[in-house]
Design a protein around this motif. Structure first.
Motif, short mmCIF file in Angstrom:
data_model
loop_
_atom_site.label_atom_id
_atom_site.label_comp_id
_atom_site.label_asym_id
_atom_site.label_seq_id
_atom_site.Cartn_x
_atom_site.Cartn_y
_atom_site.Cartn_z
N GLU A 137 0.85 -1.19 0.00
CA GLU A 137 0.00 0.00 0.00
C GLU A 137 0.89 1.24 0.00
O GLU A 137 1.86 1.31 0.75
CB GLU A 137 -0.90 0.02 1.22
CG GLU A 137 -1.83 1.22 1.26
CD GLU A 137 -2.77 1.20 2.45
OE1 GLU A 137 -3.96 1.42 2.24
OE2 GLU A 137 -2.29 0.95 3.58
N PHE A 138 0.55 2.19 -0.86
CA PHE A 138 1.25 3.46 -0.93
C PHE A 138 0.19 4.55 -0.95
O PHE A 138 -0.67 4.56 -1.83
CB PHE A 138 2.13 3.53 -2.19
CG PHE A 138 2.88 4.82 -2.33
CD1 PHE A 138 3.97 5.10 -1.51
CD2 PHE A 138 2.50 5.75 -3.27
CE1 PHE A 138 4.66 6.29 -1.64
CE2 PHE A 138 3.19 6.94 -3.42
CZ PHE A 138 4.28 7.21 -2.59
N VAL A 139 0.21 5.44 0.03
CA VAL A 139 -0.79 6.50 0.14
C VAL A 139 -0.08 7.84 0.25
O VAL A 139 0.88 7.98 1.01
CB VAL A 139 -1.70 6.29 1.39
CG1 VAL A 139 -2.69 7.43 1.53
CG2 VAL A 139 -2.42 4.95 1.30
N VAL A 140 -0.56 8.81 -0.53
CA VAL A 140 -0.04 10.18 -0.46
C VAL A 140 -1.21 11.11 -0.21
O VAL A 140 -2.36 10.79 -0.51
CB VAL A 140 0.72 10.59 -1.74
CG1 VAL A 140 1.93 9.71 -1.95
CG2 VAL A 140 -0.18 10.53 -2.97
N ARG A 141 -0.89 12.27 0.33
CA ARG A 141 -1.93 13.25 0.65
C ARG A 141 -1.56 14.61 0.10
O ARG A 141 -0.38 14.93 -0.02
CB ARG A 141 -2.10 13.35 2.17
CG ARG A 141 -2.72 12.11 2.77
CD ARG A 141 -2.65 12.11 4.28
NE ARG A 141 -3.36 10.97 4.86
CZ ARG A 141 -2.91 9.71 4.83
NH1 ARG A 141 -1.76 9.43 4.26
NH2 ARG A 141 -3.62 8.75 5.37
N ASP A 142 -2.58 15.40 -0.20
CA ASP A 142 -2.37 16.81 -0.48
C ASP A 142 -3.19 17.60 0.53
O ASP A 142 -3.59 17.04 1.57
CB ASP A 142 -2.67 17.17 -1.94
CG ASP A 142 -4.12 16.95 -2.34
OD1 ASP A 142 -4.99 16.84 -1.45
OD2 ASP A 142 -4.39 16.91 -3.55
N ALA A 143 -3.48 18.84 0.28
CA ALA A 143 -4.16 19.67 1.28
C ALA A 143 -5.57 19.18 1.61
O ALA A 143 -6.04 19.38 2.72
CB ALA A 143 -4.22 21.12 0.78
N VAL A 144 -6.26 18.51 0.67
CA VAL A 144 -7.64 18.13 0.92
C VAL A 144 -7.97 16.66 0.65
O VAL A 144 -9.01 16.19 1.08
CB VAL A 144 -8.62 19.02 0.11
CG1 VAL A 144 -8.57 20.45 0.59
CG2 VAL A 144 -8.35 18.93 -1.37
N CYS A 145 -7.15 15.95 -0.07
CA CYS A 145 -7.47 14.58 -0.48
C CYS A 145 -6.30 13.63 -0.21
O CYS A 145 -5.20 14.06 0.10
CB CYS A 145 -7.81 14.53 -1.97
SG CYS A 145 -9.31 15.41 -2.39
N TRP A 146 -6.58 12.34 -0.40
CA TRP A 146 -5.54 11.32 -0.36
C TRP A 146 -5.70 10.44 -1.59
O TRP A 146 -6.78 10.35 -2.18
CB TRP A 146 -5.60 10.50 0.93
CG TRP A 146 -6.91 9.79 1.14
CD1 TRP A 146 -7.99 10.26 1.83
CD2 TRP A 146 -7.28 8.51 0.64
NE1 TRP A 146 -9.01 9.35 1.79
CE2 TRP A 146 -8.60 8.26 1.08
CE3 TRP A 146 -6.65 7.55 -0.12
CZ2 TRP A 146 -9.29 7.09 0.77
CZ3 TRP A 146 -7.32 6.39 -0.43
CH2 TRP A 146 -8.62 6.16 0.01
N TYR A 147 -4.62 9.78 -1.98
CA TYR A 147 -4.58 8.92 -3.16
C TYR A 147 -3.82 7.67 -2.78
O TYR A 147 -2.74 7.76 -2.20
CB TYR A 147 -3.89 9.64 -4.33
CG TYR A 147 -4.47 11.02 -4.54
CD1 TYR A 147 -5.61 11.20 -5.32
CD2 TYR A 147 -3.92 12.13 -3.91
CE1 TYR A 147 -6.17 12.46 -5.46
CE2 TYR A 147 -4.48 13.39 -4.05
CZ TYR A 147 -5.60 13.54 -4.83
OH TYR A 147 -6.17 14.79 -4.96
N GLY A 148 -4.38 6.50 -3.08
CA GLY A 148 -3.75 5.26 -2.67
C GLY A 148 -3.58 4.27 -3.79
O GLY A 148 -4.42 4.15 -4.67
#
Length: 130
Positions: free
Chosen positions: A98-109
């Motif tokens: 699993e690889f998850v990144v975030r920005d100011a309002v969302c996340w992407y996995g």
């Protein structure tokens, strides 16, 4: 039983999770190849090149160093041989990735996990010949 790998992409915010796509492939290597393509697709959708025709010039802004830069992290993961090797080793040994990144309002996995799928054709053939 045959071993296959399920690779999927997700995105969301504090309240919602959205399944963006998935694929069932024959090997961990193929799953990671698909996930690399998805990482690049997500990064390009979030952070297109400034000259991209469909993006108005005023739509893009630089991300301050104090904010997370999800597109840069996705691109970095997709091109990092060491990260790819670690993920391949984990999947090949039966683990999940699993690889998850975030920005100011969302996340992407990006996720992948091995699946054992019964081979009903072989089992049915064994029953018929018995």
């Amino acid at each position: 039983m045959t071993a296959q790998v399920l690779a999927e992409t997700y995105a969301g915010d504090a309240r919602t999770t959205v399944h963006l796509g998935g694929v069932l492939v024959a090997s961990p290597r193929l799953a990671l190849r698909w996930l690399r393509g998805q990482a690049e697709r997500l990064a390009n959708g979030l952070d297109p090149d400034p000259g991209t025709p469909w993006v108005p010039r005023t739509a893009l802004r630089a991300v301050p160093a104090s904010e997370p830069d999800a597109p840069a992290e996705l691109r970095g993961w997709a091109t990092d041989d060491e990260c790819q090797g670690d993920a391949l080793h984990r999947l090949a040994s039966g683990g999940e990735f699993e690889f998850v990144v975030r920005d100011a309002v969302c996340w992407y996995g990006l996720t992948a996990r091995p699946l054992l799928i019964p081979d009903f054709t072989r089992e049915a053939g064994a029953l018929i010949s018995a």
